[in-house]
Design a protein around this motif. Structure first.
Motif, PDB file in Angstrom:
ATOM      1  N   ILE A  22     -25.129  -9.164 -17.550  1.00  0.00           N
ATOM      2  CA  ILE A  22     -25.187  -7.988 -18.418  1.00  0.00           C
ATOM      3  C   ILE A  22     -24.015  -7.956 -19.399  1.00  0.00           C
ATOM      4  CG2 ILE A  22     -24.057  -6.548 -16.646  1.00  0.00           C
ATOM      5  CD1 ILE A  22     -26.594  -5.353 -19.295  1.00  0.00           C
ATOM      6  N   TYR A  25     -24.700 -10.423 -22.280  1.00  0.00           N
ATOM      7  CA  TYR A  25     -25.719  -9.875 -23.190  1.00  0.00           C
ATOM      8  C   TYR A  25     -25.144  -8.738 -24.040  1.00  0.00           C
ATOM      9  CZ  TYR A  25     -29.947 -12.399 -21.850  1.00  0.00           C
ATOM     10  OH  TYR A  25     -30.905 -13.380 -21.684  1.00  0.00           O
ATOM     11  N   ASN A  26     -24.377  -7.850 -23.420  1.00  0.00           N
ATOM     12  CA  ASN A  26     -23.801  -6.724 -24.158  1.00  0.00           C
ATOM     13  C   ASN A  26     -22.881  -7.191 -25.281  1.00  0.00           C
ATOM     14  OD1 ASN A  26     -25.147  -4.778 -22.715  1.00  0.00           O
ATOM     15  ND2 ASN A  26     -23.431  -4.232 -21.406  1.00  0.00           N
ATOM     16  N   ILE A  29     -25.154  -8.658 -28.076  1.00  0.00           N
ATOM     17  CA  ILE A  29     -25.873  -7.557 -28.736  1.00  0.00           C
ATOM     18  C   ILE A  29     -24.924  -6.772 -29.643  1.00  0.00           C
ATOM     19  CG2 ILE A  29     -26.950  -5.291 -28.279  1.00  0.00           C
ATOM     20  CD1 ILE A  29     -28.358  -6.710 -25.851  1.00  0.00           C
ATOM     21  N   LYS A  30     -23.714  -6.508 -29.149  1.00  0.00           N
ATOM     22  CA  LYS A  30     -22.722  -5.781 -29.956  1.00  0.00           C
ATOM     23  C   LYS A  30     -22.358  -6.572 -31.209  1.00  0.00           C
ATOM     24  CE  LYS A  30     -18.634  -2.940 -29.376  1.00  0.00           C
ATOM     25  NZ  LYS A  30     -17.614  -2.443 -28.450  1.00  0.00           N
ATOM     26  N   PHE A  45     -32.215  -7.907 -26.459  1.00  0.00           N
ATOM     27  CA  PHE A  45     -32.425  -6.803 -25.516  1.00  0.00           C
ATOM     28  C   PHE A  45     -33.754  -6.984 -24.766  1.00  0.00           C
ATOM     29  CE2 PHE A  45     -34.305  -2.488 -24.954  1.00  0.00           C
ATOM     30  CZ  PHE A  45     -33.422  -1.998 -24.001  1.00  0.00           C
ATOM     31  N   PRO A  55     -30.591  -3.788 -18.542  1.00  0.00           N
ATOM     32  CA  PRO A  55     -29.686  -3.144 -19.506  1.00  0.00           C
ATOM     33  C   PRO A  55     -28.986  -1.946 -18.866  1.00  0.00           C
ATOM     34  CG  PRO A  55     -31.909  -3.422 -20.419  1.00  0.00           C
ATOM     35  CD  PRO A  55     -31.997  -3.719 -18.975  1.00  0.00           C
ATOM     36  N   THR A  59     -25.471  -1.088 -23.140  1.00  0.00           N
ATOM     37  CA  THR A  59     -26.503  -1.796 -23.932  1.00  0.00           C
ATOM     38  C   THR A  59     -27.263  -0.799 -24.795  1.00  0.00           C
ATOM     39  OG1 THR A  59     -26.865  -3.025 -21.850  1.00  0.00           O
ATOM     40  CG2 THR A  59     -28.246  -3.611 -23.722  1.00  0.00           C
ATOM     41  N   TYR A  60     -27.746   0.257 -24.148  1.00  0.00           N
ATOM     42  CA  TYR A  60     -28.545   1.262 -24.862  1.00  0.00           C
ATOM     43  C   TYR A  60     -27.731   1.983 -25.925  1.00  0.00           C
ATOM     44  CZ  TYR A  60     -32.583   0.849 -21.741  1.00  0.00           C
ATOM     45  OH  TYR A  60     -33.686   0.390 -21.056  1.00  0.00           O
ATOM     46  N   THR A  62     -25.078   0.999 -27.549  1.00  0.00           N
ATOM     47  CA  THR A  62     -24.791   0.077 -28.664  1.00  0.00           C
ATOM     48  C   THR A  62     -25.977   0.026 -29.625  1.00  0.00           C
ATOM     49  OG1 THR A  62     -23.379  -1.266 -27.222  1.00  0.00           O
ATOM     50  CG2 THR A  62     -24.136  -2.298 -29.255  1.00  0.00           C
TER      51      THR A  62
END
Length: 203
Positions: A22, A25-26, A29-30, A45, A55, A59-60, A62
């Motif tokens: 996680i 991925y975060n 994604i950021k 995502f 997530p 995550t959400y 961002t």
């Protein structure tokens, strides 16, 4: 900000059978969101589900922030609904963005529904949320509702001040303000009582 290089490292890790978690991925994604590549961030995502990586609130949040910046308030609402369905903790800033975005988009009823859901979860609305709802209600001609919200916002501000005074060691001032509020018909709720109990205990 070298997202393409980060992506290559990410893919090299996966090719070497190193499962991304996680945090990985975060970060990716950021990076996409900072570059304004929200759709690419969304692709990553959606990829998480197929990799059995769940997530989290970061995550959400961002993605909601990024869609808010893009002016895509429906996407913000969609992500918020997904958080609710999956039981993910919703940060107060996510509420601010979703409600503020819906109100800006003229969707006051939807914004109000999120506000009420927030209350049911025991979350306190902040000034930004109240201002967005008051502004939308007033512009929509519902002055009575705008006034009700304004009173709630004033009460909330005073509760926050009581909490701040207590934490700052100004116990007498916190108690005096609490008593003044009660005289005006604003009953002490658990938030206010907890703030006073904490202040007295520390003193």
């Amino acid at each position: 900000m070298f997202v393409d290089s980060a992506k290559q490292v990410f893919e090299a890790g996966e090719a070497g059978k190193i499962q991304a978690d996680i945090v990985t991925y975060n970060i990716l994604i950021k990076g996409y969101c900072k570059l304004g590549k929200t759709r690419k961030a969304m692709d990553r995502f959606r990829e998480m589900e197929s990799k059995n990586v769940h997530p989290d609130k970061i995550t959400y949040l961002t993605l909601i922030q990024s869609f808010y910046s893009d002016g895509d308030f429906d996407a913000c609402l969609g992500l918020y609904n997904e958080m609710e369905e999956k039981g993910v903790e919703i940060p107060s800033h996510a509420y601010s963005l979703v409600i503020g975005g819906l109100c800006r988009d003229g969707k006051v009823i939807e914004g109000y529904a999120v506000y009420e859901s927030m209350g049911r979860r025991g979350c306190k609305a902040n000034v930004a949320i109240y201002v967005a709802l008051i502004d939308s209600s007033a512009k929509g001609g519902d002055v009575e509702e705008a006034m009700k919200l304004f009173k709630k916002m004033t009460d909330w501000s005073q509760m926050s001040l009581i909490n701040g005074l207590g934490k700052g060691g100004m116990v007498d001032e916190a108690e005096r303000l609490s008593e003044e509020m009660e005289e005006k018909g604003c009953l002490r709720d658990s938030y206010c009582c907890n703030a006073l109990i904490d202040a007295f205990a520390k003193a």
